[in-house]
Design a protein around this motif. Structure first.
Motif, PDB file in Angstrom:
ATOM      1  N   LEU A 140       0.836  -1.203   0.000  1.00 40.35           N
ATOM      2  CA  LEU A 140       0.000   0.000   0.000  1.00 40.35           C
ATOM      3  C   LEU A 140       0.870   1.252   0.000  1.00 40.35           C
ATOM      4  CD1 LEU A 140      -2.561  -0.958   2.797  1.00 40.35           C
ATOM      5  CD2 LEU A 140      -2.975  -1.023   0.357  1.00 40.35           C
ATOM      6  N   ALA A 143      -4.146  -1.416   7.464  1.00 36.46           N
ATOM      7  CA  ALA A 143      -2.872  -1.116   6.807  1.00 36.46           C
ATOM      8  C   ALA A 143      -1.799  -1.407   7.847  1.00 36.46           C
ATOM      9  CB  ALA A 143      -2.834   0.340   6.379  1.00 36.46           C
ATOM     10  N   VAL A 201       4.184  -0.502   3.603  1.00 38.62           N
ATOM     11  CA  VAL A 201       2.910  -0.615   4.289  1.00 38.62           C
ATOM     12  C   VAL A 201       2.162  -1.679   3.514  1.00 38.62           C
ATOM     13  CG1 VAL A 201       0.816   0.583   4.991  1.00 38.62           C
ATOM     14  CG2 VAL A 201       2.953   1.852   4.835  1.00 38.62           C
ATOM     15  N   LEU A 252      -5.877  10.498   3.896  1.00 41.71           N
ATOM     16  CA  LEU A 252      -6.413   9.299   3.244  1.00 41.71           C
ATOM     17  C   LEU A 252      -7.934   9.362   3.213  1.00 41.71           C
ATOM     18  CD1 LEU A 252      -4.090   6.537   4.783  1.00 41.71           C
ATOM     19  CD2 LEU A 252      -3.899   7.599   2.531  1.00 41.71           C
ATOM     20  N   GLU A 264      -6.253   1.697  10.700  1.00 38.13           N
ATOM     21  CA  GLU A 264      -7.460   1.663   9.880  1.00 38.13           C
ATOM     22  C   GLU A 264      -7.088   1.683   8.409  1.00 38.13           C
ATOM     23  OE1 GLU A 264     -11.106   4.282  11.103  1.00 38.13           O
ATOM     24  OE2 GLU A 264      -9.235   5.293  11.562  1.00 38.13           O
ATOM     25  N   TYR A 265      -7.783   0.943   7.625  1.00 39.58           N
ATOM     26  CA  TYR A 265      -7.537   0.899   6.189  1.00 39.58           C
ATOM     27  C   TYR A 265      -8.431   1.933   5.498  1.00 39.58           C
ATOM     28  CZ  TYR A 265      -7.531  -0.939   1.425  1.00 39.58           C
ATOM     29  OH  TYR A 265      -7.432  -1.071   0.062  1.00 39.58           O
ATOM     30  N   ALA A 266      -7.815   2.758   4.669  1.00 39.16           N
ATOM     31  CA  ALA A 266      -8.579   3.782   3.943  1.00 39.16           C
ATOM     32  C   ALA A 266      -8.609   3.392   2.463  1.00 39.16           C
ATOM     33  CB  ALA A 266      -7.940   5.148   4.153  1.00 39.16           C
ATOM     34  N   VAL A 287      -6.743   8.669  10.774  1.00 40.75           N
ATOM     35  CA  VAL A 287      -6.480   7.254  10.526  1.00 40.75           C
ATOM     36  C   VAL A 287      -5.986   6.667  11.847  1.00 40.75           C
ATOM     37  CG1 VAL A 287      -5.069   5.588   9.263  1.00 40.75           C
ATOM     38  CG2 VAL A 287      -6.015   7.547   8.074  1.00 40.75           C
TER      39      VAL A 287
HETATM   40  N1  ADE Z   1      -1.415   3.439   2.634  1.00 43.85           N
HETATM   41  C1  ADE Z   1      -0.768   3.844   3.725  1.00 43.85           C
HETATM   42  N2  ADE Z   1      -1.569   3.812   4.783  1.00 43.85           N
HETATM   43  C2  ADE Z   1      -2.776   3.382   4.347  1.00 43.85           C
HETATM   44  C3  ADE Z   1      -4.034   3.172   4.965  1.00 43.85           C
HETATM   45  N3  ADE Z   1      -4.191   3.377   6.268  1.00 43.85           N
HETATM   46  N4  ADE Z   1      -5.046   2.748   4.208  1.00 43.85           N
HETATM   47  C4  ADE Z   1      -4.866   2.544   2.892  1.00 43.85           C
HETATM   48  N5  ADE Z   1      -3.733   2.746   2.253  1.00 43.85           N
HETATM   49  C5  ADE Z   1      -2.685   3.159   2.984  1.00 43.85           C
END
Ligand code: ADE
Length: 301
Positions: free
Chosen positions: A32, A56, A40, A172, A106-108, A89
């Motif tokens: 990511l 993440a 990440v 994010l 948390e995933y964004a 986040v």
């Molecule tokens: N890339 C880095 N951090 C992230 C996150 N929390 N969610 C999605 N993509 C990312």
């Protein structure tokens, strides 16, 4: 005979409410983007009732450089201090597996704000402001991004956390396009921070006092927030594009500021200019910014 392994400092820090069981963390190979400390990756954390949430995951190997270890631990400390907020986040938890510390956040899903804005420029369904001017995203969407970030920053300011790297690349977006402040790698839990080391800094986002005396505060975050507003209304433009560092710093000192972008109305530009007032105490607070943006958003709907 199993040899005695000396525990690393961070293995002692993870005890607490942020602990995740090793067996509850699922790592994938999906990358990511790059964090300051390597990769990440996407992962999942198991929660009650056989469910799992996407996360993440940032990781730190036990044999990393001391500097990276301290920075990583600093970020983890800040994340714990930040707590939960819809526009940040947040930390899900951390866990240590085989000498590597994993931090799950948390995933964004929609990625970073800068990329999102730049991609919108190529969108085919541009919205016409009038018969000859079109705009890639509606004003309400732009104002909502700005307000989300301001809410997140007001939360950090309340907790005396200075972000120090506020920029669209560090915001994010989740699946509902809610904007969240991320990347606390440079953050400090102090009223005022004076930088002493010579590490790389995001010069185009920095307040005058940070450029000239290395001082950082919530009010210098407000300056960076003004630059972030400019990035939003230019759909991911580069501030002071085509100018060299020394050139724009001199011009800032003389009172020059970024000009009003085409899609920016007078009220929003006035607020940007206030974020860039030389005297830090004269800039608006994040709480101020929130209430003004809320009014602008209501007026635009
Ligand atoms: N890339 C880095 N951090 C992230 C996150 N929390 N969610 C999605 N993509 C990312």
């Amino acid at each position: 005979e199993i040899p005695e392994v000396e525990p690393h400092a961070y293995e002692q820090v993870q005890l607490g409410p942020w602990d995740i069981l090793k067996s509850d963390l699922i790592l994938t190979n999906e990358k990511l983007g790059h964090g300051q400390f390597g990769q990440v990756r996407k992962g999942y954390v198991k929660i009650i009732g056989d469910h799992q949430i996407p996360v993440a995951v940032k990781s730190l190997k036990a044999n990393s450089f001391e500097k990276d270890k301290t920075d990583f631990m600093n970020e983890l400390f800040i994340l714990k201090k930040v707590g939960k907020h819809p526009n940040v986040v947040c930390l899900v938890g951390s866990c240590c597996i085989g000498g590597t510390l994993y931090v799950a956040m948390e995933y964004a899903m929609m990625g970073d704000l800068r990329t999102y804005l730049r991609r919108s420029r190529k969108s085919k369904k541009n919205l016409y402001v009038n018969y000859k001017t079109f705009c890639p995203l509606p004003q309400t969407v732009l104002l909502k991004f700005a307000l989300d970030v301001a809410w997140g920053m007001a939360h950090l300011a309340e907790r005396q956390i200075i972000h120090r790297d506020l920029a669209a690349r560090n915001i994010l977006l989740d699946e509902n396009l809610v904007a969240k402040v991320a990347d606390f790698g440079l953050s400090k839990n102090e009223d005022m921070y004076v930088k002493t080391s010579h590490t790389r800094v995001p010069v185009r986002w920095l307040a005058l006092e940070s450029l000239f005396s290395n001082t950082y505060s919530t009010q210098s975050d407000v300056w960076s927030y003004g630059i972030l507003l400019w990035e939003i209304v230019t759909f991911g433009g580069t501030p002071y594009h085509g100018m060299e560092t020394r050139q724009f710093i001199n011009m800032l000192k003389q009172g020059y500021r970024l000009r009003r972008p085409r899609y920016c109305d007078g009220a929003l530009y006035a607020m940007m200019l206030q974020c860039w007032i030389e005297r830090p105490e004269s800039r608006p607070s994040f709480a101020d910014i929130c209430s003004r943006l809320q009014r602008m958003l209501e007026d635009s709907q």
